[in-house]
Design an enzyme around this catalytic site. Structure first.
Site, PDB file in Angstrom:
ATOM      1  N   GLY A  91     -18.900 -29.630   2.513  1.00  0.00           N
ATOM      2  CA  GLY A  91     -17.573 -29.349   3.066  1.00  0.00           C
ATOM      3  C   GLY A  91     -17.643 -28.364   4.214  1.00  0.00           C
ATOM      4  N   ALA A  92     -18.642 -27.499   4.158  1.00  0.00           N
ATOM      5  CA  ALA A  92     -18.773 -26.492   5.206  1.00  0.00           C
ATOM      6  C   ALA A  92     -19.053 -27.154   6.565  1.00  0.00           C
ATOM      7  CB  ALA A  92     -19.870 -25.502   4.846  1.00  0.00           C
ATOM      8  N   GLY A 125       1.189   5.006   2.725  1.00  0.00           N
ATOM      9  CA  GLY A 125       2.428   4.370   2.264  1.00  0.00           C
ATOM     10  C   GLY A 125       2.690   3.103   3.054  1.00  0.00           C
ATOM     11  N   GLY A 126       3.963   2.767   3.145  1.00  0.00           N
ATOM     12  CA  GLY A 126       4.339   1.554   3.862  1.00  0.00           C
ATOM     13  C   GLY A 126       3.974   1.590   5.327  1.00  0.00           C
TER      14      GLY A 126
HETATM   15  C1  HXC Z   1       8.032  15.602   7.083  1.00  0.00           C
HETATM   16  C2  HXC Z   1       5.833  16.178   7.118  1.00  0.00           C
HETATM   17  C3  HXC Z   1       5.471  14.952   6.547  1.00  0.00           C
HETATM   18  C4  HXC Z   1       6.498  14.035   6.237  1.00  0.00           C
HETATM   19  C5  HXC Z   1       3.671  16.078   6.871  1.00  0.00           C
HETATM   20  N1  HXC Z   1       4.696  16.844   7.300  1.00  0.00           N
HETATM   21  N2  HXC Z   1       4.138  14.917   6.387  1.00  0.00           N
HETATM   22  N3  HXC Z   1       7.108  16.492   7.377  1.00  0.00           N
HETATM   23  N4  HXC Z   1       7.766  14.395   6.530  1.00  0.00           N
HETATM   24  N5  HXC Z   1       6.236  12.856   5.697  1.00  0.00           N
HETATM   25  C6  HXC Z   1       4.610  18.172   7.890  1.00  0.00           C
HETATM   26  C7  HXC Z   1       4.190  19.220   6.885  1.00  0.00           C
HETATM   27  O1  HXC Z   1       5.302  19.699   6.198  1.00  0.00           O
HETATM   28  C8  HXC Z   1       3.601  20.268   7.786  1.00  0.00           C
HETATM   29  O2  HXC Z   1       4.643  21.023   8.379  1.00  0.00           O
HETATM   30  C9  HXC Z   1       2.961  19.465   8.880  1.00  0.00           C
HETATM   31  O3  HXC Z   1       3.595  18.175   8.839  1.00  0.00           O
HETATM   32  C10 HXC Z   1       1.483  19.274   8.716  1.00  0.00           C
HETATM   33  O4  HXC Z   1       1.255  18.852   7.376  1.00  0.00           O
HETATM   34  P1  HXC Z   1       0.133  19.503   6.462  1.00  0.00           P
HETATM   35  O5  HXC Z   1       0.426  19.089   5.075  1.00  0.00           O
HETATM   36  O6  HXC Z   1       0.042  20.978   6.744  1.00  0.00           O
HETATM   37  O7  HXC Z   1      -1.168  18.829   7.044  1.00  0.00           O
HETATM   38  P2  HXC Z   1      -2.438  18.295   6.272  1.00  0.00           P
HETATM   39  O8  HXC Z   1      -2.926  19.327   5.303  1.00  0.00           O
HETATM   40  O9  HXC Z   1      -3.379  17.814   7.321  1.00  0.00           O
HETATM   41  O10 HXC Z   1      -1.931  17.055   5.414  1.00  0.00           O
HETATM   42  C11 HXC Z   1      -1.444  15.909   6.049  1.00  0.00           C
HETATM   43  C12 HXC Z   1      -0.808  14.970   5.011  1.00  0.00           C
HETATM   44  C13 HXC Z   1       0.235  15.711   4.177  1.00  0.00           C
HETATM   45  C14 HXC Z   1      -1.906  14.426   4.096  1.00  0.00           C
HETATM   46  C15 HXC Z   1      -0.197  13.799   5.778  1.00  0.00           C
HETATM   47  O11 HXC Z   1       1.107  16.423   5.063  1.00  0.00           O
HETATM   48  C16 HXC Z   1       1.049  14.835   3.331  1.00  0.00           C
HETATM   49  O12 HXC Z   1       0.633  14.411   2.273  1.00  0.00           O
HETATM   50  N6  HXC Z   1       2.295  14.569   3.768  1.00  0.00           N
HETATM   51  C17 HXC Z   1       3.232  13.777   3.024  1.00  0.00           C
HETATM   52  C18 HXC Z   1       2.853  12.338   3.058  1.00  0.00           C
HETATM   53  C19 HXC Z   1       3.893  11.493   2.437  1.00  0.00           C
HETATM   54  O13 HXC Z   1       4.081  11.504   1.202  1.00  0.00           O
HETATM   55  N7  HXC Z   1       4.669  10.839   3.292  1.00  0.00           N
HETATM   56  C20 HXC Z   1       5.720   9.967   2.876  1.00  0.00           C
HETATM   57  C21 HXC Z   1       5.063   8.684   2.435  1.00  0.00           C
HETATM   58  S1  HXC Z   1       6.214   7.492   2.061  1.00  0.00           S
HETATM   59  P3  HXC Z   1       4.498  22.580   8.666  1.00  0.00           P
HETATM   60  O14 HXC Z   1       5.798  22.922   9.307  1.00  0.00           O
HETATM   61  O15 HXC Z   1       4.269  23.211   7.355  1.00  0.00           O
HETATM   62  O16 HXC Z   1       3.320  22.683   9.566  1.00  0.00           O
HETATM   63  C22 HXC Z   1       6.213   6.609   3.429  1.00  0.00           C
HETATM   64  C23 HXC Z   1       7.035   5.428   3.292  1.00  0.00           C
HETATM   65  C24 HXC Z   1       6.924   4.593   4.496  1.00  0.00           C
HETATM   66  O17 HXC Z   1       5.631   6.898   4.402  1.00  0.00           O
HETATM   67  C25 HXC Z   1       7.572   3.324   4.111  1.00  0.00           C
HETATM   68  C26 HXC Z   1       7.566   2.357   5.223  1.00  0.00           C
HETATM   69  C27 HXC Z   1       8.022   1.062   4.696  1.00  0.00           C
END
Ligand code: HXC
Length: 512
Positions: free
Chosen positions: A402-403, A168-169
């Site tokens: 040019g290079a 993401g961001g």
């Molecule tokens: C809160 C999160 C989290 C998140 C992971 N966790 N991402 N909690 N917010 N964004 C937590 C999970 O719930 C889990 O908790 C623990 O972290 C480990 O995650 P898993 O899924 O078990 O691990 P894994 O299988 O290795 O997968 C990792 C992952 C996946 C690929 C990162 O967790 C995932 O897809 N997370 C969401 C990603 C996402 O959509 N993020 C937001 C993007 S938007 P428990 O307690 O169950 O262990 C964004 C905008 C930023 O980032 C903008 C900036 C401008």
């Protein structure tokens, strides 16, 4: 409980991050924990942690029942090879290293300290992105970091190691920093992940193929280094820092150098007799610079140009070199972008530039034109023009069209320009030139092939050498290849107190 015991208990709790099970699961994935990474990165016993007891302040979605000391990021300062650095390491064992208000504040506090005190910031990224439970507050936290990344750009070096997910961001903080390092098979970066890609474009792709270290090292050029494992990544951070200063007001560290015979006979035989035959410019670089000091950046992307840090007589330099072994060393969109950003980094941090030139021109074709070779090629031209560090060029063979101008020519501010006797400094290659300017004569000849050869030879004798350029003063000296190292040490030494200022302005407008 005695007061010290309470403190000890809290520190022990903070050190455990998300708990033993989560640490075990991190290890099972072949990943180190945030604290282990910091431990291996910094000189032993130098880490001073800041904010180990910080917690989040959110009550939504059950967060009030899930409070972890440190809030998923380890922050502090310490030394690498005796030099101060600030480091933050996201802790995947706590909410997947996700970033929210308190987590972000710990990072921005660190960045503010680094700016105030003039030392590099190293981010060890391993995060699920914005902490979903905290909503827009997480987005604000990211933006606070992006803003500081930008303010710090060109002031202090900023390094991003990607050691887990970065999506993401969240990718935009690393993107603004100076260098990105990734770990093969355990780290990935993308704006939208494989699931979204599949929904929107019906394209099926794995996370590794979409945004893994190899993809970004070979296809996008987003990462500067793809490392085989986390320890190699950590070692690369240390090595990289050894070439660069603490901030824009300082010089890079200097390594003791004893001198000796600077003649390098091997350089005399690298250029093939046939001017159209390739050779590896790395052989030239490695022969010229201090032994084993060349550290290549973006090695596997836009391979028609080679960039990297090195040392000459113990002092750091940035090397930019056309690579005749890849696409004849032609300049194209990616090679111009690759070199331009590197030139700007070196210039921002007082690292002198050494350019090796063997370039047949810009790559022709619709693909290049429609993707804006004009604007992109201009990036490199602009970057060299505005660089005020000592700048030296060695033309080893072709310097066409040019290079020739773009590759750190005297006209755009290079300080010393050398050419080997094999240099060909001309508007274009002899055959193409002869075909155009003697077209009628060749067509009207009894034997057009013979005529073309004759005219080609005539053009070659006049222009395919360094002597016309030398007579104009565009080349300061034609040198024997074996003397190159000696000449360069002397030139950079002569230029070491260079003072050059750009005209007063808010900032220029590089063709982005
Ligand atoms: C809160 C999160 C989290 C998140 C992971 N966790 N991402 N909690 N917010 N964004 C937590 C999970 O719930 C889990 O908790 C623990 O972290 C480990 O995650 P898993 O899924 O078990 O691990 P894994 O299988 O290795 O997968 C990792 C992952 C996946 C690929 C990162 O967790 C995932 O897809 N997370 C969401 C990603 C996402 O959509 N993020 C937001 C993007 S938007 P428990 O307690 O169950 O262990 C964004 C905008 C930023 O980032 C903008 C900036 C401008």
């Amino acid at each position: 409980m005695l007061k010290n015991e309470l403190l000890d208990k809290k520190i022990a709790e903070a050190n455990l991050g998300g708990g033993k099970d989560k640490i075990e699961s991190q290890h099972k994935k072949g990943k180190l924990t945030a604290r282990e990474r910091v431990h291996f990165l910094l000189d032993e016993g130098t880490f001073e942690e800041i904010g180990a007891l910080v917690t989040h302040r959110s009550n939504d979605f059950g967060l009030d029942k899930q409070v972890f000391l440190g809030d998923g990021v380890v922050t502090g300062y310490g030394n690498i090879n005796g030099r101060l650095v600030y480091v933050y390491a996201q802790d995947f064992t706590v909410f997947g290293g996700s970033l929210a208000e308190a987590h972000a504040q710990k990072i921005t506090r660190l960045m503010d300290l680094a700016m105030q005190n003039g030392a590099p910031v190293i981010g060890l990224n391993d995060s699920g992105g914005a902490r979903i439970q905290e909503g827009v507050v997480s987005l604000g936290g990211y933006a606070d970091i992006f803003y500081r990344n930008t303010m710090a750009s060109g002031v202090i070096p900023q390094l991003s190691a990607i050691m887990g997910p970065c999506a993401g961001g969240a990718v935009y903080s690393p993107a603004i920093t100076d260098f990105i390092l990734m770990v093969e098979n355990t780290s990935y970066m993308f704006v939208t992940g494989p699931n979204v890609v599949k929904t929107v474009t019906h394209e099926k792709v794995s996370a590794e193929d979409l945004g893994g270290a190899v993809a970004h090292a070979t296809k996008s050029g987003v990462t500067d280094f793809a490392t085989a494992n986390e320890m190699e990544c950590i070692d690369s951070i240390k090595k990289l820092l050894s070439y660069i200063p603490q901030n824009c007001e300082e010089e890079s560290p200097v390594i003791d150098y004893d001198g000796g015979d600077e003649t390098r006979e091997a350089l005399a035989t690298i250029i093939p007799n046939n001017p159209n035959q390739p050779y590896d410019i790395r052989e030239v670089i490695e022969e010229v610079v201090d032994a084993d000091s060349f550290f290549e950046v973006k090695k596997d992307w836009a391979e028609n140009i080679v960039i990297g840090f090195s040392r000459l007589a113990g002092k750091s330099i940035g090397v930019v070199a056309n690579q005749p072994a890849n696409m004849a060393g032609v300049l194209d969109i990616n090679s111009a972008k690759k070199a331009a950003r590197f030139v700007r980094f070196c210039d921002a941090f007082n690292i002198p530039l050494l350019v090796f030139e063997d370039v047949p021109g810009f790559l022709p074709g619709t693909e290049q034109e429609w993707n804006a070779i004009i604007s992109n090629g201009a990036k490199l031209l602009y970057a060299f023009c505005e660089a005020t560090v000592p700048r030296v060029t060695v033309i080893t063979r072709k310097a066409y069209g040019g290079a020739y101008d773009v590759m750190n020519s005297k006209h755009i501010g290079a300080d010393m320009n050398f050419a080997w006797p094999t240099a060909e400094i001309a508007v274009m290659g002899a055959k193409g030139a002869a075909e155009i300017i003697f077209k009628k004569e060749i067509q009207g000849a009894k034997d057009p092939v013979k005529k073309l050869t004759e005219k080609e030879e005539e053009y070659k004798n006049k222009f395919a050498n360094p002597y016309l350029a030398a007579s104009r003063g565009y080349i300061d000296e034609v040198i024997k290849p074996e003397d190159t190292r000696r000449k360069l040490i002397s030139a950079f030494n002569m230029l070491k107190n260079k003072v050059a200022k750009l005209p007063r302005k808010k900032h220029g407008n590089i063709p982005l």
